[in-house]
Design a protein around this motif. Sequence first.
Motif, PDB file in Angstrom:
ATOM      1  N   ALA A 169       5.230  -4.760   4.213  1.00  0.00           N
ATOM      2  CA  ALA A 169       6.391  -3.866   4.203  1.00  0.00           C
ATOM      3  C   ALA A 169       6.637  -3.391   5.628  1.00  0.00           C
ATOM      4  CB  ALA A 169       6.138  -2.665   3.294  1.00  0.00           C
ATOM      5  N   PRO A 218       8.019   1.856   5.564  1.00  0.00           N
ATOM      6  CA  PRO A 218       7.798   2.396   4.229  1.00  0.00           C
ATOM      7  C   PRO A 218       9.072   2.315   3.402  1.00  0.00           C
ATOM      8  CG  PRO A 218       6.808   3.810   5.897  1.00  0.00           C
ATOM      9  CD  PRO A 218       7.623   2.786   6.617  1.00  0.00           C
ATOM     10  N   HIS A 259       6.107   6.778  -0.209  1.00  0.00           N
ATOM     11  CA  HIS A 259       5.063   5.961   0.398  1.00  0.00           C
ATOM     12  C   HIS A 259       4.181   6.873   1.243  1.00  0.00           C
ATOM     13  CE1 HIS A 259       3.034   3.052   2.953  1.00  0.00           C
ATOM     14  NE2 HIS A 259       3.400   2.113   2.111  1.00  0.00           N
ATOM     15  N   SER A 316       5.292   7.330   4.861  1.00  0.00           N
ATOM     16  CA  SER A 316       6.655   7.748   5.194  1.00  0.00           C
ATOM     17  C   SER A 316       6.679   9.148   5.785  1.00  0.00           C
ATOM     18  CB  SER A 316       7.548   7.678   3.955  1.00  0.00           C
ATOM     19  OG  SER A 316       7.087   8.575   2.955  1.00  0.00           O
ATOM     20  N   GLN A 370      -3.262   0.430   4.589  1.00  0.00           N
ATOM     21  CA  GLN A 370      -1.859   0.813   4.534  1.00  0.00           C
ATOM     22  C   GLN A 370      -1.173   0.609   5.888  1.00  0.00           C
ATOM     23  OE1 GLN A 370       0.009   1.813   2.000  1.00  0.00           O
ATOM     24  NE2 GLN A 370      -1.559   1.903   0.426  1.00  0.00           N
ATOM     25  N   VAL A 380       1.998  -1.897   6.679  1.00  0.00           N
ATOM     26  CA  VAL A 380       3.299  -1.356   7.063  1.00  0.00           C
ATOM     27  C   VAL A 380       3.658  -1.694   8.503  1.00  0.00           C
ATOM     28  CG1 VAL A 380       4.544   0.807   7.504  1.00  0.00           C
ATOM     29  CG2 VAL A 380       3.293   0.491   5.368  1.00  0.00           C
ATOM     30  N   THR A 381       2.701  -1.596   9.430  1.00  0.00           N
ATOM     31  CA  THR A 381       3.013  -1.754  10.853  1.00  0.00           C
ATOM     32  C   THR A 381       2.501  -3.049  11.440  1.00  0.00           C
ATOM     33  OG1 THR A 381       0.978  -0.715  11.699  1.00  0.00           O
ATOM     34  CG2 THR A 381       2.798   0.753  11.083  1.00  0.00           C
TER      35      THR A 381
END
Length: 328
Positions: A200, A203, A208, A211, A244, A248-249
């Motif tokens: 992703a 977020p 999330h 976020s 996570q 995400v990143t």
Amino acid sequence: MGTVVGLAVTEGMLPFELSMAYEVFGAAPVGVTVPWYDVELCGSDAVRLGRFRLEPDQGLDRLRHADTVIVPGWADTDVEPPAELVGAVRAAHEAGARVASLCTGAFVLAAAGLLDGRRATTHWVHTDALAARYPRVEVDPDVLYVDDGSVLTSAGKAAALDLCLHLVRLDHGSSVANAVARRLVVPPHRAGGQAQFVAAPVPARDDHPLSALLPWAIERLDRPLTVEDLARQAGMSSRHLGRQFRAVTGTTALQWLLTQRIRRAQELLETTDDVVDAIAAATGMGTATTLRRHFHRTVGVPPDTYRRTFRSQSSGMQPGATSTGRGA
């Protein structure tokens, strides 16, 4: 710093990358008064873009007079790009132009021999094909873009925008690049080494766990935040936080924090008279020695050199126009 940007316009190119490059380089954001780029559309003939017809304003041979040449994505990677285009790109590089490909435009650079012996990337769907057809190219399928000095390549779509913003940052500094990003309503910086394909990219939901955590951390860059601090704020274990962050990143929490600290330091160097010790404190680096070490390794020059290079350009932004770098 290059001022003339030549966009290669040929039949078979991808219109998204061309339009996006023109949006970045075509006009300065409101409040930015530094000398901007002069964009030229260079092609031998009019081209069809779906139901639209685009008429270049210069011939392909004009590329050799540009400071920066942008080669948009190439639609049909199963065929060789036109020899005229390949020759024009090669001649431009030989004449001293900085050449950047967006997405599958890397196939044009490879055909021109510009990627031989170099590390390069393209859209992850096409990295295997690029490596198979051009074995002298060191294809990296896992990054957003590669800056190899006079030759730069990007992955697809959004990563092409990242590369264009990177070029603006090289030419005009972080504050100006952030102003462009703010106008386009995109994040001001994604490092080239970030993974192309993550679960992703941002977020996707307000609920999330990251976020709220990412803005919280950016507001506290002056503090010595640790992974444990972030995990505690997010209400999860350090191990789960690491998963996570990677999803995400595309990078670790500590590397993400370091990147934000460096970008904040760049803006302070450009827009304030603060001494390096004060900037080190304001960015959570602790000491000037620590800031100088990380800054030089990441940016390529010491903080004082960076300030001398970009301070006068940042002063060309009207009051209130400087981006905060806290998202867009």
